[in-house]
Motif scaffolding. Structure first.
Motif, PDB file in Angstrom:
ATOM      1  N   MET A   1       0.825  -1.183   0.000  1.00 61.36           N
ATOM      2  CA  MET A   1       0.000   0.000   0.000  1.00 61.36           C
ATOM      3  C   MET A   1       0.867   1.243   0.000  1.00 61.36           C
ATOM      4  N   ALA A   2       1.911   1.226   0.810  1.00 64.75           N
ATOM      5  CA  ALA A   2       2.799   2.390   0.887  1.00 64.75           C
ATOM      6  C   ALA A   2       3.456   2.651  -0.473  1.00 64.75           C
ATOM      7  N   LEU A   3       3.809   1.595  -1.160  1.00 65.84           N
ATOM      8  CA  LEU A   3       4.424   1.748  -2.482  1.00 65.84           C
ATOM      9  C   LEU A   3       3.436   2.354  -3.471  1.00 65.84           C
ATOM     10  N   ALA A   4       2.197   1.936  -3.422  1.00 67.90           N
ATOM     11  CA  ALA A   4       1.169   2.500  -4.308  1.00 67.90           C
ATOM     12  C   ALA A   4       1.013   4.000  -4.058  1.00 67.90           C
ATOM     13  N   ILE A   5       0.986   4.389  -2.802  1.00 71.49           N
ATOM     14  CA  ILE A   5       0.861   5.808  -2.458  1.00 71.49           C
ATOM     15  C   ILE A   5       2.091   6.570  -2.926  1.00 71.49           C
ATOM     16  N   HIS A   6       3.263   6.000  -2.716  1.00 69.07           N
ATOM     17  CA  HIS A   6       4.511   6.643  -3.159  1.00 69.07           C
ATOM     18  C   HIS A   6       4.512   6.834  -4.680  1.00 69.07           C
ATOM     19  N   PHE A   7       4.135   5.798  -5.406  1.00 69.60           N
ATOM     20  CA  PHE A   7       4.071   5.895  -6.866  1.00 69.60           C
ATOM     21  C   PHE A   7       3.050   6.944  -7.303  1.00 69.60           C
ATOM     22  N   ASP A   8       1.888   6.937  -6.667  1.00 62.49           N
ATOM     23  CA  ASP A   8       0.846   7.906  -7.006  1.00 62.49           C
ATOM     24  C   ASP A   8       1.336   9.334  -6.778  1.00 62.49           C
ATOM     25  N   ASN A   9       2.044   9.557  -5.684  1.00 67.81           N
ATOM     26  CA  ASN A   9       2.586  10.892  -5.396  1.00 67.81           C
ATOM     27  C   ASN A   9       3.644  11.297  -6.410  1.00 67.81           C
ATOM     28  N   ALA A  10       4.439  10.349  -6.871  1.00 68.45           N
ATOM     29  CA  ALA A  10       5.464  10.648  -7.877  1.00 68.45           C
ATOM     30  C   ALA A  10       4.823  11.135  -9.175  1.00 68.45           C
ATOM     31  N   LEU A  11       3.700  10.541  -9.536  1.00 65.95           N
ATOM     32  CA  LEU A  11       2.987  10.987 -10.740  1.00 65.95           C
ATOM     33  C   LEU A  11       2.293  12.320 -10.508  1.00 65.95           C
ATOM     34  N   ALA A  12       1.618  12.460  -9.369  1.00 67.34           N
ATOM     35  CA  ALA A  12       0.866  13.688  -9.087  1.00 67.34           C
ATOM     36  C   ALA A  12       1.782  14.903  -8.966  1.00 67.34           C
ATOM     37  N   SER A  13       2.975  14.695  -8.442  1.00 65.06           N
ATOM     38  CA  SER A  13       3.909  15.812  -8.262  1.00 65.06           C
ATOM     39  C   SER A  13       4.617  16.196  -9.554  1.00 65.06           C
ATOM     40  N   GLY A  14       4.536  15.329 -10.555  1.00 63.47           N
ATOM     41  CA  GLY A  14       5.216  15.597 -11.813  1.00 63.47           C
ATOM     42  C   GLY A  14       6.659  15.125 -11.841  1.00 63.47           C
ATOM     43  N   ARG A  15       7.112  14.477 -10.759  1.00 63.47           N
ATOM     44  CA  ARG A  15       8.485  13.956 -10.755  1.00 63.47           C
ATOM     45  C   ARG A  15       8.688  12.964 -11.892  1.00 63.47           C
ATOM     46  N   LEU A  16       7.641  12.206 -12.170  1.00 65.24           N
ATOM     47  CA  LEU A  16       7.653  11.297 -13.311  1.00 65.24           C
ATOM     48  C   LEU A  16       6.418  11.598 -14.144  1.00 65.24           C
ATOM     49  N   ARG A  17       6.564  11.505 -15.455  1.00 68.65           N
ATOM     50  CA  ARG A  17       5.492  11.952 -16.348  1.00 68.65           C
ATOM     51  C   ARG A  17       4.428  10.912 -16.635  1.00 68.65           C
TER      52      ARG A  17
END
Length: 97
Positions: A1-17
Motif C-alpha cells: 500500500m505504501a508503495l502505491a501511495i509513493h508511486f501515485d505521489n510521484a505521478l501527481a507531483s510531476g516527478r515522473l510523467r
C-alpha cells in the motif's frame, strides 16, 4: 500500500510523467505497476488499515497483495469493506483497528 501511495505521489507531483516512466524507475513491469497502483482504488479506511497492519515474522503473510487485488477492483467501497472483513476474518487477523 505504501508503495502505491509513493508511486501515485510521484505521478501527481510531476516527478515522473507517466506510468511507463514510473515502471522503469521502479524497476517493475507495466503490468505489475498497474497491480500496485490499483491499490489506490481501495476505500481510504482500508488503505489506512493495510498501512498499519502488525508485522509478521514467521511463515507466510496472513494477507497478501494478490488477495487484495479483487477487493481493490470493486468500485463500491461498502462492498470492498465487506469483502475485506471476510478476508481478514478468514486470515484470523486479530490486529485490526
Amino acid at each position: 500500500m505504501a508503495l502505491a501511495i509513493h508511486f501515485d505521489n510521484a505521478l501527481a507531483s510531476g516527478r515522473l510523467r507517466s506510468q511507463a516512466d514510473l515502471a522503469q524507475a521502479g524497476q517493475v513491469t507495466r503490468a505489475r505497476l498497474s497491480q500496485i497502483m490499483n491499490l489506490c482504488n481501495l476505500a481510504p479506511d482500508l488503505q489506512e488499515e493495510l498501512l498499519f497492519l502488525k508485522p509478521y515474522f514467521n511463515g507466510r503473510a496472513p494477507i497478501t497483495e494478490r488477495q487484495i487485488r479483487p477487493i481493490a477492483a470493486e468500485p463500491n467501497w461498502d462492498k470492498q469493506r465487506r469483502r475485506y472483513r471476510k478476508l481478514t476474518d478468514s486470515a484470523g487477523r486479530s490486529d485490526r483497528g
